[in-house]
Design a protein around this motif. Structure first.
Motif, PDB file in Angstrom:
ATOM      1  N   ARG A   1      -4.279  -4.041  -0.746  1.00 56.66           N
ATOM      2  CA  ARG A   1      -4.302  -3.604  -2.234  1.00 56.66           C
ATOM      3  C   ARG A   1      -4.106  -4.532  -3.242  1.00 56.66           C
ATOM      4  O   ARG A   1      -2.794  -5.089  -2.955  1.00 56.66           O
ATOM      5  CB  ARG A   1      -3.421  -2.062  -2.364  1.00 56.66           C
ATOM      6  N   TYR A  28       2.774   3.073   7.755  1.00 55.16           N
ATOM      7  CA  TYR A  28       2.601   3.489   6.417  1.00 55.16           C
ATOM      8  C   TYR A  28       3.301   4.918   6.119  1.00 55.16           C
ATOM      9  O   TYR A  28       3.293   5.268   5.175  1.00 55.16           O
ATOM     10  CB  TYR A  28       1.376   3.582   6.233  1.00 55.16           C
ATOM     11  N   THR A  57      -9.501  -1.418   2.676  1.00 55.23           N
ATOM     12  CA  THR A  57      -9.120  -0.900   4.009  1.00 55.23           C
ATOM     13  C   THR A  57     -10.000  -1.406   5.039  1.00 55.23           C
ATOM     14  O   THR A  57     -11.262  -1.405   4.902  1.00 55.23           O
ATOM     15  CB  THR A  57      -8.958   0.376   3.696  1.00 55.23           C
ATOM     16  N   LYS A  86      -4.436   3.031   1.631  1.00 57.92           N
ATOM     17  CA  LYS A  86      -5.320   2.319   1.052  1.00 57.92           C
ATOM     18  C   LYS A  86      -4.970   0.892   0.669  1.00 57.92           C
ATOM     19  O   LYS A  86      -3.808   0.566   0.223  1.00 57.92           O
ATOM     20  CB  LYS A  86      -5.498   2.753  -0.711  1.00 57.92           C
ATOM     21  N   GLY A  87      -5.769   0.122   1.604  1.00 58.57           N
ATOM     22  CA  GLY A  87      -5.443  -1.454   1.722  1.00 58.57           C
ATOM     23  C   GLY A  87      -4.821  -1.693   2.858  1.00 58.57           C
ATOM     24  O   GLY A  87      -4.359  -2.748   3.340  1.00 58.57           O
ATOM     25  N   PRO A  95       0.866  -1.138   0.120  1.00 60.83           N
ATOM     26  CA  PRO A  95       0.044  -0.118  -0.152  1.00 60.83           C
ATOM     27  C   PRO A  95       0.781   1.209   0.076  1.00 60.83           C
ATOM     28  O   PRO A  95       1.669   1.509   0.783  1.00 60.83           O
ATOM     29  CB  PRO A  95      -0.846  -0.131   1.223  1.00 60.83           C
ATOM     30  N   SER A 112      -8.833  -1.915  -3.764  1.00 60.78           N
ATOM     31  CA  SER A 112      -8.293  -2.282  -2.134  1.00 60.78           C
ATOM     32  C   SER A 112      -9.354  -2.180  -1.336  1.00 60.78           C
ATOM     33  O   SER A 112     -10.509  -1.948  -1.519  1.00 60.78           O
ATOM     34  CB  SER A 112      -7.536  -1.067  -1.971  1.00 60.78           C
ATOM     35  N   ASP A 171     -11.696   1.432  -4.525  1.00 62.44           N
ATOM     36  CA  ASP A 171     -10.804   1.504  -3.087  1.00 62.44           C
ATOM     37  C   ASP A 171     -12.096   1.565  -2.068  1.00 62.44           C
ATOM     38  O   ASP A 171     -13.054   2.469  -2.130  1.00 62.44           O
ATOM     39  CB  ASP A 171     -10.101   2.598  -3.070  1.00 62.44           C
TER      40      ASP A 171
END
Ligand SMILES: Nc1ncnc2c1ncn2[C@@H]1O[C@H](COP(=O)(O)OP(=O)(O)OP(=O)(O)O)[C@@H](O)[C@H]1O
Ligand SMILES: [Mg+2]
Length: 589
Positions: free
Chosen positions: A372, A438, A386, A225-226, A206, A384, A324
């Motif tokens: 993702r 992230y 999430t 995202k993911g 991601p 994706s 997404d």
């Protein structure tokens, strides 16, 4: 298919004999009312069945009927904007949530409307070869979402017939294929067993942020995202409001909101607030991209266990279309309690605090379905899922099994703190305990799309807050007089970070949602203030004097709720005044 006979009823758990050849996770119909249940354990000819509806009045001796199928849901046009229960049965309105029982027992209802016609535009033609997850055509389901009609997984063949563009119901054939010599019809709708993850081609790292409009969850502990996030917090600390903000403001194309075991009135709040809201990204009604799943505390406990899988399967289905999607669940603690309740009735050996030993593997499987991906099928696309879930540890103790186990599987941690909530610092995310894996992955996006200095500003804020915490401990021991001016300045800048940036009112029209561009403008001012004031403190100006002279700080703090996302030029003015006031003050050196 053979039938069995009930030998024992214990709340939502029913035991039946004569069930030889039954399958694990097979759906069965239980008793005279034909209540929906699922087999969760088999011992010789005995099946343990968790029943998704109220079992009162069901007696030993009544029959159990096998269906031969696993618990599956319908996927197709007509999901968006709807409210379903934990088994994907439509709840026609908010009213039903306050009534009980919700759906009459044993009543079989279709999840998707069989009468509604959808305008379908085929993409494929006669003679085309199609396989898993190819796009057959499209339906403009809502103004916001074009529903891609997918070839169901593991279906392959050559199209021998396809309909013209036009209006069709979800169960009218729209294409016929030759699959290994057999004719197979395809529909706008497909089914999928909820406990099995839908297949994809490849999982990817991601790298794109899932913007939330909430500054602390975008900048301090960003989501991708993911990605996966947990929001643990004690009673009343803001879990539901945080999830609601995410579902309202986040940049996901599709949002699936699971109210899992929470109080009915809380869910009603969510349901009544949604229809009035507009998507900040498109200005269209939010409900057009949202699906609500409600299994409140007064609804059957087994359906609560299933609701999580129903929700994530829907999310995967939209992911497979190339969207997404965001799944939020409030709360996974109530889901785990349903597991514990059912496990206890099955007389399983309990592990920590009575939870079944498979709690960890179930949680791992759930979060594993996020990600993702490059989807299967033509044309090539990415999508994706999430996942963000609230966790409600009893007494706010994060070491209890559900919270501590969840932490092993999520990559973003937004812990809510009751002392912050009491001080009305919202969102009450503890900036010292929080975490996001992230930051590095999304830094590039921020640098390109918002400000090349995003990471630098972020680090400055995080370090200042950490340093403030150390200093507070010292103050507690020896009193504030002992602090050097430069340390007092750290406390001062930390206060600015909290007031101007971290605190965000979910109920204020302007403040509720900050674009990345607005976030970096505030960050830039904070950093400028920190830098300039440090220069002056080093030259002997006191923090007290600075607070007297740099009055624009009040406007900087207010700007989150006074400067709209499309008026960012007003920040130029604030910046100019800030520099001017420092200029003035520097004359006192
Ligand atoms: N971001 C926010 N902005 C403004 N107010 C907030 C915010 N977050 C929480 N609150 C306030 O805190 C109250 C409680 O929040 P919420 O209902 O989300 O808590 P909770 O953790 O879900 O509680 P419970 O454990 O009962 O489910 C809200 O009604 C609201 O007044
Ligand atoms: Mg709540």
């Amino acid at each position: 298919m053979n039938e069995g006979k009930i030998v024992r009823v214990n709340g939502p758990l029913v035991v039946a004999e004569g069930m030889q050849n039954a399958l694990m996770y097979e759906v069965v119909e239980v008793g005279e009312y034909r209540l929906i249940g699922e087999i969760t354990r088999i011992e010789k000819d005995r099946a343990y069945i968790q029943v998704y509806e109220d079992t009162s009045g069901i007696k030993p001796g009544e029959m159990v009927y096998r269906t031969g199928s696993p618990l599956s849901i319908e996927l197709g046009p007509g999901l968006l904007g709807r409210i379903f229960d934990g088994l994907e049965r439509p709840l026609d309105g908010i009213l039903e949530l306050s009534k009980s029982p919700f759906i009459k027992r044993g009543v079989k209802v279709n999840s998707l409307d069989r009468h509604k016609k959808w305008y379908y535009k085929p993409i494929v033609k006669k003679g085309d070869t199609i396989e898993d997850n190819d796009i057959l055509g499209t339906v403009q389901e809502t103004e916001l979402i074009e529903h891609k009609i997918l070839v169901p997984p593991s279906v392959k063949g050559k199209i021998i017939d396809t309909v013209e563009e036009g209006n069709y119901t979800v169960d009218e054939p729209i294409a016929t294929i030759d699959m290994n010599g057999d004719r197979k019809e395809l529909y706008l709708m497909q089914k999928w067993p909820v406990r099995i993850p839908r297949p994809y081609s490849e999982k990817l790292e991601p790298t794109e942020p899932l913007l939330t409009g909430v500054r602390v969850t975008d900048t301090i502990f960003p989501m991708a995202k993911g990605g996966t996030a947990a929001i643990p917090g004690p009673f009343g600390s803001g879990k539901t409001v945080t999830l609601q903000s995410l579902s309202k403001w986040s940049e996901a194309k599709i949002v699936i909101y699971i109210g899992c075991g929470e109080r009915g009135n809380e869910m009603t709040d969510t349901l009544t607030s949604f229809p009035k809201l507009k998507d900040p990204w498109t200005g269209k009604p939010l409900l057009e991209r949202t699906i609500l799943i409600a299994n409140t505390s007064n609804m059957p406990v087994a359906a609560r266990e299933a609701s999580i899988y129903v929700g994530i399967t829907m999310a995967e289905y939209f992911r497979d279309q190339g969207y997404d999607t965001l799944l939020v669940a409030d709360s996974t603690s109530r889901w785990a309690e349903a597991l514990r309740d059912l496990g206890g009735r099955m007389e399983e050996m309990p592990a920590e605090e009575g939870y079944p030993s498979y709690l960890a593997s179930r949680l791992a499987e759930y979060y594993e379905r996020a990600g993702r991906v490059r989807t299967l099928g033509k044309p090539p696309r990415y999508g994706s899922v999430t996942v963000a879930s609230a966790v409600s540890p009893p007494g706010g103790d994060f070491t209890e099994p559900v919270t501590s186990t969840t932490l092993r599987f999520v990559r973003v941690f937004w812990p809510l703190d009751s002392s912050l909530a009491q001080a009305r610092h919202y969102p009450a995310i503890n900036w010292l305990q929080g975490y996001s894996a992230y930051v590095e992955l999304v830094a590039d996006w921020w640098s390109k799309n918002a400000d090349p200095k995003w990471k630098e500003y972020r680090e400055y804020m995080v370090k200042t807050l950490q340093r403030e915490d150390e200093l507070r401990q010292i103050v507690r021991l020896v009193g504030p007089e002992s602090l050097a001016e430069k340390d007092k300045l750290v406390l001062d800048v930390a206060r600015l970070i909290k007031e101007a940036f971290l605190k965000q009112n979910a109920y204020d029209d302007i403040d509720a949602f900050s674009t990345p561009q607005k976030q970096v403008r505030i960050m830039k001012l904070i950093s400028l203030y920190g830098q300039k004031s440090q220069e002056l403190v080093e030259k002997g100006i006191s923090v007290k004097r600075m607070n007297e002279k740099i009055t624009i700080v009040t406007d900087i703090i207010r700007s989150k709720a006074t400067i709209k996302n499309d008026e960012l030029e007003k920040y130029d003015e604030l910046e100019k005044i800030l520099l001017k006031q420092f200029e003035e003050l520097s004359k006192e050196v």
